[in-house]
Every structure is written in C-alpha cells, then in structure tokens.
Motif scaffolding. Structure first.
Motif, PDB file in Angstrom:
ATOM      1  N   TYR A  97      67.301 -31.424 -30.545  1.00 54.02           N
ATOM      2  CA  TYR A  97      66.283 -31.166 -29.538  1.00 54.02           C
ATOM      3  C   TYR A  97      64.866 -31.626 -30.549  1.00 54.02           C
ATOM      4  N   VAL A  98      64.023 -32.135 -29.738  1.00 52.00           N
ATOM      5  CA  VAL A  98      62.801 -32.441 -30.462  1.00 52.00           C
ATOM      6  C   VAL A  98      61.581 -31.875 -29.637  1.00 52.00           C
ATOM      7  N   SER A  99      60.694 -31.070 -30.228  1.00 53.77           N
ATOM      8  CA  SER A  99      59.435 -30.587 -29.464  1.00 53.77           C
ATOM      9  C   SER A  99      58.187 -31.186 -30.206  1.00 53.77           C
ATOM     10  N   TYR A 100      57.137 -31.254 -29.161  1.00 55.13           N
ATOM     11  CA  TYR A 100      55.816 -31.842 -29.773  1.00 55.13           C
ATOM     12  C   TYR A 100      55.014 -30.753 -29.325  1.00 55.13           C
ATOM     13  N   TRP A 101      53.887 -30.493 -30.384  1.00 59.38           N
ATOM     14  CA  TRP A 101      52.881 -29.651 -30.253  1.00 59.38           C
ATOM     15  C   TRP A 101      51.629 -30.022 -31.010  1.00 59.38           C
ATOM     16  N   GLY A 102      50.550 -30.461 -29.931  1.00 65.90           N
ATOM     17  CA  GLY A 102      49.415 -30.994 -30.322  1.00 65.90           C
ATOM     18  C   GLY A 102      48.380 -29.640 -30.385  1.00 65.90           C
ATOM     19  N   THR A 103      47.176 -29.981 -31.307  1.00 67.74           N
ATOM     20  CA  THR A 103      46.309 -28.849 -31.340  1.00 67.74           C
ATOM     21  C   THR A 103      45.176 -29.505 -31.688  1.00 67.74           C
TER      22      THR A 103
END
Length: 113
Positions: A97-103
């Motif tokens: 699983y790969v998740s992406y989080w931008g801030t």
C-alpha cells in the motif's frame, strides 16, 4: 521536503536499505522534488496483516510532501516504489500500500517553507 516512510514485514539488511535509498533518491524527481531534501525512514520487522493474514513480505509506504500530491505523478511514483520493493526485497506489488499526504505547512531548519 519529501519524507518517505516504509513499514516492512521482514528484516531488511543495510545493503538493501542503501540500494532503496539511492533509487528513491532518483525517483523522488517524479514528484517534482529534489533528492537534496529527501528524508527516508525504514521500519523493518513490522507485523503487517492484509486480508486477515500475516504477511511474510509486504509494505506500507507513506509519502509526505510539501504541496499537493499530483495524481499522475503519484501513480508513476507508486509504480516505481512497487517495482523497487519487488526487485530489491522480493515484495509482490499486491502486498504494498502506498499513501500520499501533501501539506502547505512544512518546517525545516527553524522555520517553515
């Protein structure tokens, strides 16, 4: 400003960590980010379960970055990450699983960007 954290089932020797670090350093350009700001964290020997069964080989990868995660770029990055985990560690893509989080709030060196 990218941070890639990997939780990995099984042990990952230093040699393989070094290979992953070098290859991820090249790959982060897919997201438009420079290797000079890339931070990596490898957590091996994690108890990962998928579909009710414990994985001998599997990974959860979290990619955090300053700004937004572009859908097209993140799809290419997911393919690259799964390919690397497969070739270096023998982890099948269907156990990743790969998740992406931008801030917009990212601090470094005593301040924020």
């Amino acid at each position: 400003m990218p941070m890639i954290q990997m939780k990995l089932a099984g042990s990952v020797p230093q040699e393989q960590r070094s290979i992953l670090a070098a290859e991820l350093g090249k790959a982060v350009g897919i997201l438009g980010k420079p290797e000079s700001y890339l931070m990596l964290n490898f957590e091996d020997n994690q108890d990962l379960y998928f579909a009710g069964r414990k994985l001998d080989k599997g990974a959860y990868v979290s990619v955090q970055l300053f700004g937004e995660a572009d859908g097209g770029a993140s799809a290419k990055m997911t393919a690259k990450i799964c390919g690397l985990l497969g070739s270096v560690l023998g982890i099948p893509a269907d156990a990743v699983y790969v998740s992406y989080w931008g801030t917009r709030n990212w601090g470094w060196n005593g301040g924020n960007f």
